[in-house]
Design a protein around this motif. Structure first.
Motif, PDB file in Angstrom:
ATOM      1  N   LEU A  98       8.339 -30.794 -22.163  1.00 25.06           N
ATOM      2  CA  LEU A  98       8.638 -29.368 -22.273  1.00 25.06           C
ATOM      3  C   LEU A  98      10.151 -29.207 -22.350  1.00 25.06           C
ATOM      4  N   TYR A  99      10.617 -28.647 -23.466  1.00 24.78           N
ATOM      5  CA  TYR A  99      12.046 -28.437 -23.699  1.00 24.78           C
ATOM      6  C   TYR A  99      12.371 -26.948 -23.621  1.00 24.78           C
ATOM      7  N   ARG A 100      13.590 -26.674 -23.181  1.00 26.08           N
ATOM      8  CA  ARG A 100      14.080 -25.293 -23.211  1.00 26.08           C
ATOM      9  C   ARG A 100      15.399 -25.247 -23.975  1.00 26.08           C
ATOM     10  N   TRP A 101      15.432 -24.413 -25.010  1.00 25.91           N
ATOM     11  CA  TRP A 101      16.646 -24.160 -25.784  1.00 25.91           C
ATOM     12  C   TRP A 101      17.092 -22.747 -25.433  1.00 25.91           C
ATOM     13  N   ARG A 102      18.143 -22.636 -24.660  1.00 23.89           N
ATOM     14  CA  ARG A 102      18.583 -21.324 -24.211  1.00 23.89           C
ATOM     15  C   ARG A 102      19.190 -20.553 -25.374  1.00 23.89           C
ATOM     16  N   GLY A 103      18.707 -19.348 -25.561  1.00 23.95           N
ATOM     17  CA  GLY A 103      19.177 -18.510 -26.650  1.00 23.95           C
ATOM     18  C   GLY A 103      20.101 -17.416 -26.165  1.00 23.95           C
ATOM     19  N   ALA A 104      20.424 -16.486 -27.074  1.00 25.94           N
ATOM     20  CA  ALA A 104      21.308 -15.383 -26.730  1.00 25.94           C
ATOM     21  C   ALA A 104      20.627 -14.388 -25.793  1.00 25.94           C
ATOM     22  N   SER A 105      19.291 -14.408 -25.766  1.00 25.02           N
ATOM     23  CA  SER A 105      18.544 -13.470 -24.932  1.00 25.02           C
ATOM     24  C   SER A 105      17.305 -14.164 -24.386  1.00 25.02           C
ATOM     25  N   GLU A 106      16.822 -13.668 -23.246  1.00 25.30           N
ATOM     26  CA  GLU A 106      15.591 -14.190 -22.655  1.00 25.30           C
ATOM     27  C   GLU A 106      14.444 -13.205 -22.782  1.00 25.30           C
ATOM     28  N   THR A 107      14.652 -12.104 -23.507  1.00 24.64           N
ATOM     29  CA  THR A 107      13.676 -11.012 -23.493  1.00 24.64           C
ATOM     30  C   THR A 107      12.416 -11.320 -24.293  1.00 24.64           C
ATOM     31  N   ARG A 108      12.534 -12.134 -25.358  1.00 25.45           N
ATOM     32  CA  ARG A 108      11.381 -12.430 -26.211  1.00 25.45           C
ATOM     33  C   ARG A 108      11.278 -13.947 -26.437  1.00 25.45           C
ATOM     34  N   PRO A 109      10.965 -14.692 -25.408  1.00 26.05           N
ATOM     35  CA  PRO A 109      10.915 -16.153 -25.565  1.00 26.05           C
ATOM     36  C   PRO A 109       9.813 -16.592 -26.528  1.00 26.05           C
ATOM     37  N   VAL A 110      10.095 -17.675 -27.215  1.00 23.40           N
ATOM     38  CA  VAL A 110       9.178 -18.230 -28.207  1.00 23.40           C
ATOM     39  C   VAL A 110       8.791 -19.642 -27.779  1.00 23.40           C
ATOM     40  N   VAL A 111       7.522 -19.997 -27.979  1.00 23.11           N
ATOM     41  CA  VAL A 111       7.042 -21.344 -27.679  1.00 23.11           C
ATOM     42  C   VAL A 111       6.535 -21.969 -28.972  1.00 23.11           C
ATOM     43  N   LEU A 112       7.104 -23.108 -29.337  1.00 21.40           N
ATOM     44  CA  LEU A 112       6.631 -23.891 -30.481  1.00 21.40           C
ATOM     45  C   LEU A 112       5.947 -25.138 -29.940  1.00 21.40           C
ATOM     46  N   MET A 113       4.757 -25.423 -30.447  1.00 16.66           N
ATOM     47  CA  MET A 113       3.928 -26.484 -29.878  1.00 16.66           C
ATOM     48  C   MET A 113       3.600 -27.562 -30.912  1.00 16.66           C
ATOM     49  N   ALA A 114       3.336 -28.745 -30.418  1.00 18.45           N
ATOM     50  CA  ALA A 114       2.771 -29.855 -31.187  1.00 18.45           C
ATOM     51  C   ALA A 114       2.258 -30.852 -30.156  1.00 18.45           C
ATOM     52  N   HIS A 115       1.599 -31.912 -30.603  1.00 13.89           N
ATOM     53  CA  HIS A 115       1.177 -32.918 -29.621  1.00 13.89           C
ATOM     54  C   HIS A 115       1.505 -34.318 -30.103  1.00 13.89           C
ATOM     55  N   GLN A 116       1.794 -35.171 -29.127  1.00 14.85           N
ATOM     56  CA  GLN A 116       2.215 -36.542 -29.392  1.00 14.85           C
ATOM     57  C   GLN A 116       1.044 -37.489 -29.634  1.00 14.85           C
ATOM     58  N   ASP A 117      -0.103 -37.203 -29.037  1.00 16.58           N
ATOM     59  CA  ASP A 117      -1.198 -38.157 -29.057  1.00 16.58           C
ATOM     60  C   ASP A 117      -2.002 -38.086 -30.348  1.00 16.58           C
ATOM     61  N   VAL A 118      -2.689 -39.179 -30.633  1.00 19.12           N
ATOM     62  CA  VAL A 118      -3.531 -39.273 -31.823  1.00 19.12           C
ATOM     63  C   VAL A 118      -4.888 -39.830 -31.419  1.00 19.12           C
ATOM     64  N   VAL A 119      -5.855 -39.675 -32.331  1.00 14.64           N
ATOM     65  CA  VAL A 119      -7.192 -40.219 -32.073  1.00 14.64           C
ATOM     66  C   VAL A 119      -7.219 -41.703 -32.434  1.00 14.64           C
ATOM     67  N   PRO A 120      -8.192 -42.439 -31.910  1.00 15.55           N
ATOM     68  CA  PRO A 120      -8.299 -43.864 -32.255  1.00 15.55           C
ATOM     69  C   PRO A 120      -8.600 -44.055 -33.742  1.00 15.55           C
ATOM     70  N   VAL A 121      -8.419 -45.276 -34.197  1.00 16.65           N
ATOM     71  CA  VAL A 121      -8.683 -45.607 -35.592  1.00 16.65           C
ATOM     72  C   VAL A 121      -9.787 -46.656 -35.682  1.00 16.65           C
ATOM     73  N   VAL A 122     -10.478 -46.650 -36.816  1.00 18.22           N
ATOM     74  CA  VAL A 122     -11.358 -47.762 -37.187  1.00 18.22           C
ATOM     75  C   VAL A 122     -10.595 -48.518 -38.261  1.00 18.22           C
ATOM     76  N   ALA A 123      -9.924 -49.582 -37.857  1.00 21.73           N
ATOM     77  CA  ALA A 123      -8.947 -50.247 -38.714  1.00 21.73           C
ATOM     78  C   ALA A 123      -9.534 -50.683 -40.052  1.00 21.73           C
ATOM     79  N   GLU A 124     -10.796 -51.138 -40.048  1.00 19.32           N
ATOM     80  CA  GLU A 124     -11.380 -51.637 -41.292  1.00 19.32           C
ATOM     81  C   GLU A 124     -11.632 -50.523 -42.312  1.00 19.32           C
ATOM     82  N   ASP A 125     -11.600 -49.266 -41.892  1.00 18.19           N
ATOM     83  CA  ASP A 125     -11.775 -48.158 -42.833  1.00 18.19           C
ATOM     84  C   ASP A 125     -10.502 -47.855 -43.612  1.00 18.19           C
ATOM     85  N   TRP A 126      -9.374 -48.373 -43.149  1.00 21.05           N
ATOM     86  CA  TRP A 126      -8.084 -48.101 -43.775  1.00 21.05           C
ATOM     87  C   TRP A 126      -7.745 -49.191 -44.782  1.00 21.05           C
ATOM     88  N   ALA A 127      -7.064 -48.778 -45.857  1.00 20.81           N
ATOM     89  CA  ALA A 127      -6.639 -49.749 -46.860  1.00 20.81           C
ATOM     90  C   ALA A 127      -5.510 -50.636 -46.336  1.00 20.81           C
TER      91      ALA A 127
END
Length: 476
Positions: free
Chosen positions: A72-101
Motif C-alpha cells: 500500500l503506497y501513499r502519494w501525498r497530493g496538494a489536497s486530501e479532500t478527494r483521495p483516489v485509490v488505484l489498484m492492481a494485484h501482484q499474484d497470478v494463477v498457476p500454469v499448466v506448462a505443457e499447454d504453453w508453446a
C-alpha cells in the motif's frame, strides 16, 4: 534499468514499460489457497524488484506491507479532500506448462508483445500505474489529490490483502473519492454487431460462489457394482444443472450498455437495438412517479425480456452478461480404478448476476438437482457488488482518460463477469470502478487464466497514457 523517455507518447512509454513488465513476469508470484504452496521468496523478490525499477516511486511515496505481501503506497497530493485509490494485484494463477508453446514465465518480448503469465492479469496494470507515477514524478508533478496505490498479493484466491487495505484506509480516516481496479478492457469482438472497440468500464461485478454437490452410497469392489451409486447420482445432478441454465435478465448497467452501443451496432442486432432505444426499452426502469405505474416499463418489459433471451442464446461471453452462470470445475469419485466410490462430489463455480444472491442460487440449484441424496452447499461466496453511478464526475473522469489513450473507443458501463479485489472496497465506498486500460482481442481475453497470455507493447503504452491522464486531470 531503461532510462526514462524524454517524450511521453504511448510508443515510447510502452517500450520502457515492456522491459519492466518482462522482468516482473519472470518472478513467479503464484498464489494458492494452501499456504504451504506459496513461494514467499518470490513475493519478496517481486517487492525488491519494484524498488529497483521504480526508484522515484520508492523515494517519494510512502510504502507499507499489508496482509502478508500486499503493498500500500501513499502519494501525498496538494489536497486530501478527494483521495483516489488505484489498484492492481501482484499474484497470478498457476500454469499448466505443457499447454504453453514456451516458458510461461519467460517475459519474452517478441512480435510487439510481452508474453507470459500475468501480463494481462494483472501485472500489466500494476506496471502501467507505476510507470505513470514514475514518469510524472520525473516531471516534478504533484497530484491535485492524495493518491493511494493498493497492490494485493492474493486476489486470485480471494484472500485477505484487499480487506486489510480497506481496514487500513478506514483507520487512516480515508474515504476514497474514486477507486479503480482491474476489470473491463478496450475490447474488440466483444458484442455482436459492434465492430468499434468498446471500452467497457465495470460499474459492478457479479457475485461468486463455490458450491459443492456431494452424495454418498455403499462403496466396495468394482467387480460387484450396484446401480444408482454415488457417481451415477452425482452425474445425473451435474447433467441437470447443465441442462437448466439460470434465466436471463437485463440489470440496469447492461441496459445502459446496450443503449450506448445501439448507435454503433450494425446489421440486424443494430436495427433491433435502435428500435428498442426509440421505444424506450433501453433505459433503466424509472419506476414511475409516486403512486403512479411506470407505463413505459410495463409496455416495454416483454421486448427487454425477448432481447435478454436472444443475448443469452449468443456466444458464452455475451450470454454471461445477462444471466447467472454455472461452471462445473472439479469432480471427485473413488480413489482407485477398481474401487466403487463411497462418496462423490462436484465443485461448481457460480457467477451471480446483479439482482440475485447466494441464497437464491443455492435454492434454485437444489430445485434443479431434485435429489435429497445430493447435498448442495455454498463453500465460499460473495453476493453481487453494489452498482457505481455513471452520472457523476468520477465516471466522466474515466471517460476522458480513455479518450486520451483510445480516442476511437466507445466507452460504456458494464457488469464485470469475474471477481476482483474491488468488491472489498465497493462494500464500503460507492465510487468503485473496474477497468484495465488495454486493447484486448477475444483471443487475449480467453488466454487469461489459460495459455498464451500476452500484452501488446502498444496497449501497455496506451495504458500508461491512461493513468497519466487520469492523475493529471483529477479535480482540485
Amino acid at each position: 534499468m531503461t532510462a526514462l523517455p524524454t517524450e511521453y507518447k504511448h510508443e515510447t512509454l510502452g517500450a520502457v514499460a515492456a522491459e519492466r513488465l518482462s522482468a516482473l513476469v519472470r518472478i513467479p508470484t503464484v498464489s494458492s489457497r494452501d499456504e504451504r504452496e506459496v513461494d514467499h521468496a518470490a513475493f519478496r523478490r517481486f517487492a525488491d524488484a519494484l524498488r529497483a525499477v521504480y526508484p522515484r516511486v520508492h523515494s517519494v511515496l510512502e510504502r507499507e506491507t499489508v496482509g502478508g505481501h500486499g503493498l500500500l503506497y501513499r502519494w501525498r497530493g496538494a489536497s486530501e479532500t478527494r483521495p483516489v485509490v488505484l489498484m492492481a494485484h501482484q499474484d497470478v494463477v498457476p500454469v499448466v506448462a505443457e499447454d504453453w508453446a514456451g516458458d510461461p514465465f519467460s517475459g519474452e518480448i517478441r512480435d510487439g508483445a510481452v508474453h507470459g503469465r500475468g501480463t494481462l492479469d494483472d501485472k500489466g496494470s500494476l506496471v502501467a500505474v507505476l510507470d505513470a507515477v514514475e514518469t510524472l514524478l520525473a516531471e516534478g508533478f504533484t497530484p491535485p489529490q492524495d493518491v493511494w496505490l493498493s497492490f494485493g498479493a492474493d486476489e486470485e484466491v480471494g484472500g485477505t490483502c484487499a480487506q486489510v487495505a480497506v481496514d487500513g484506509l478506514r483507520q487512516h480516516g480515508i474515504t476514497p473519492w474514486l477507486v479503480l481496479d482491474e476489470g473491463g478492457a478496450v475490447a474488440t469482438g466483444a458484442f455482436p454487431g459492434v465492430d468499434a472497440p468498446i471500452a467497457v468500464v465495470g460499474v459492478a461485478e457479479k457475485g461468486i460462489a463455490d458450491i459443492e454437490l456431494v452424495t454418498t452410497a455403499l462403496g466396495g469392489h468394482a467387480s460387484t457394482p450396484a446401480r444408482g451409486g454415488a457417481t451415477a447420482r452425482l452425474a445425473r445432478a451435474v447433467v441437470r444443472v447443465d441442462r437448466h441454465p439460470f434465466p436471463t435478465s437485463l440489470p440496469a448497467p447492461t441496459v445502459e450498455m446496450l443503449a450506448t452501443l445501439a448507435p454503433h451496432a450494425v446489421g440486424p442486432i443494430g436495427s433491433v437495438l435502435r428500435l428498442l432505444l426509440r421505444l424506450g426499452a433501453l433505459r433503466p426502469s424509472a419506476g414511475g412517479a409516486p403512486g403512479r405505474p411506470d407505463v413505459v416499463g410495463r409496455l416495454t418489459a416483454p421486448l427487454r425480456a425477448l432481447l435478454a433471451r436472444l443475448l443469452g442464446a449468443s456466444d458464452p461471453e455475451t450470454s454471461a452478461m445477462v444471466r447467472t452462470t454455472v461452471a462445473v470445475t472439479q469432480l471427485q469419485g473413488s480413489p482407485g480404478a477398481n474401487v466403487v466410490a463411497a462418496s462423490a462430489r462436484a465443485r461448481l463455480n457460480v457467477r451471480i448476476a446483479p439482482g440475485s444472491s447466494v441464497d437464491a442460487v443455492v435454492s434454485r440449484l437444489r430445485r434443479v438437482v431434485r435429489d435429497p441424496a445430493v447435498s448442495v452447499t455454498a463453500i465460499a461466496s460473495d453476493d453481487p457488488s453494489p452498482v457505481a453511478p455513471t452520472d457523476g464526475e468520477q465516471f466522466a473522469l474515466l471517460r476522458a482518460a480513455v479518450g486520451e489513450a483510445y480516442p476511437e473507443a466507445v466507452v460504456t458501463p458494464y457488469v464485470m463477469l469475474g471477481s476482483s479485489d474491488a468488491r472489498r472496497f465497493h462494500a464500503v465506498w460507492p465510487h468503485v470502478y473496474r477497468f484495465s486500460p488495454f486493447a484486448m482481442t477475444r483471443e487475449q481475453r480467453w488466454s487469461i487464466h489459460g495459455a498464451g497470455e500476452h500484452l501488446t507493447v502498444d496497449a501497455l503504452g496506451r495504458g500508461v497514457v491512461f493513468y497519466r491522464t487520469l492523475l493529471r486531470i483529477l479535480p482540485s
